[in-house]
Enzyme design. Sequence first.
Site, PDB file in Angstrom:
ATOM      1  CE1 TYR A 134      -4.599   0.699   0.195  1.00  0.00           C
ATOM      2  CE2 TYR A 134      -2.862   0.036  -1.203  1.00  0.00           C
ATOM      3  CZ  TYR A 134      -4.126   0.464  -1.049  1.00  0.00           C
ATOM      4  OH  TYR A 134      -4.888   0.729  -2.032  1.00  0.00           O
ATOM      5  CG  PHE A 162     -13.060  -5.852  -5.757  1.00  0.00           C
ATOM      6  CD1 PHE A 162     -12.359  -6.787  -5.175  1.00  0.00           C
ATOM      7  CD2 PHE A 162     -14.401  -5.658  -5.737  1.00  0.00           C
ATOM      8  CE1 PHE A 162     -13.044  -7.864  -4.736  1.00  0.00           C
ATOM      9  CE2 PHE A 162     -15.180  -6.914  -5.163  1.00  0.00           C
ATOM     10  CZ  PHE A 162     -14.379  -8.093  -4.671  1.00  0.00           C
ATOM     11  CG  LEU A 218      -8.805 -10.915  -8.729  1.00  0.00           C
ATOM     12  CD1 LEU A 218      -7.879 -11.409  -7.728  1.00  0.00           C
ATOM     13  CD2 LEU A 218      -8.673 -11.895 -10.206  1.00  0.00           C
TER      14      LEU A 218
END
Length: 281
Positions: free
Chosen positions: A64, A209, A211
């Site tokens: 990241y 992921f 949401l």
Amino acid sequence: MTTINQSLTFKIAGEREINRVGYGAMQLTGNGVFGEVADRENAKKVLQEAITLGVNFIDTADAYGPHFNESLIADALHAYRADLLIATKGGFERPGPNQWVPNGNPEFISKNIEGSLERLKVDSIDLWQLHRIDPKVPVEDTLAPVLEAVKAGKIKHFGLSEVSIAEVERVQKTIPVVSVQNLYNLGERKWEDLIDYTNENGITFIPWFPLASGPQKLADKIEAIAHKHNATTAQIALAWLLKRSPNILLIPGTKSIGHLYENTKAGEIELTQEEYDQLDK
């Protein structure tokens, strides 16, 4: 309708009790998960507020930024609270924005581990996860430096990401797997069998992921349930995951403190069995 008695904590590896609503830090980077986050001071406030709200599991990765995300977490939160578990990952090269290239070369993995230790300012990583299995390298070779780091006390626990049951079982022959992080949400249900397998074997399942609120055909049902609970559709998507299996640990990410409040409040929503079944297509 019967209301469930929903536990909001889970013990990783049967020993580290954490709140099941954690925080995923991936969004605290530049566009395409590449480079430094645009508003660093805001990002630090989001991380600090997450801890204030009771989050004690943060997920990050060497990839990241790359690197920037881990350094940001240390800048915002070090010295860490004793109950905070920081999980990181290694095994991806990042040639540019939105570019992810698996690299299971042992030398690269070793470099990832040492870099994460330095950037997070820790002597031991609570949970180190292999971001992807590199199809070009036997996974046993990839794991050699991980085993060395475990023996040296540099890694406490090990996890995998985006793997099948067969891959988990293969890796288990080399090193204990305490967590699996795969894509899963209301709309993406490919890993149903894996969730059941991990639950039966005491392995934490971390949906990335989380949401996504599912296919359009569920929209009306989600909105009706959200209205009943005075909640957002995103909160219902998270509440559904918490109900799905007791070993699921959520890591919703956001750059907004407002959305952070919403996400952490999702743990207080207990869906009835009937509500859950309506969304369980």
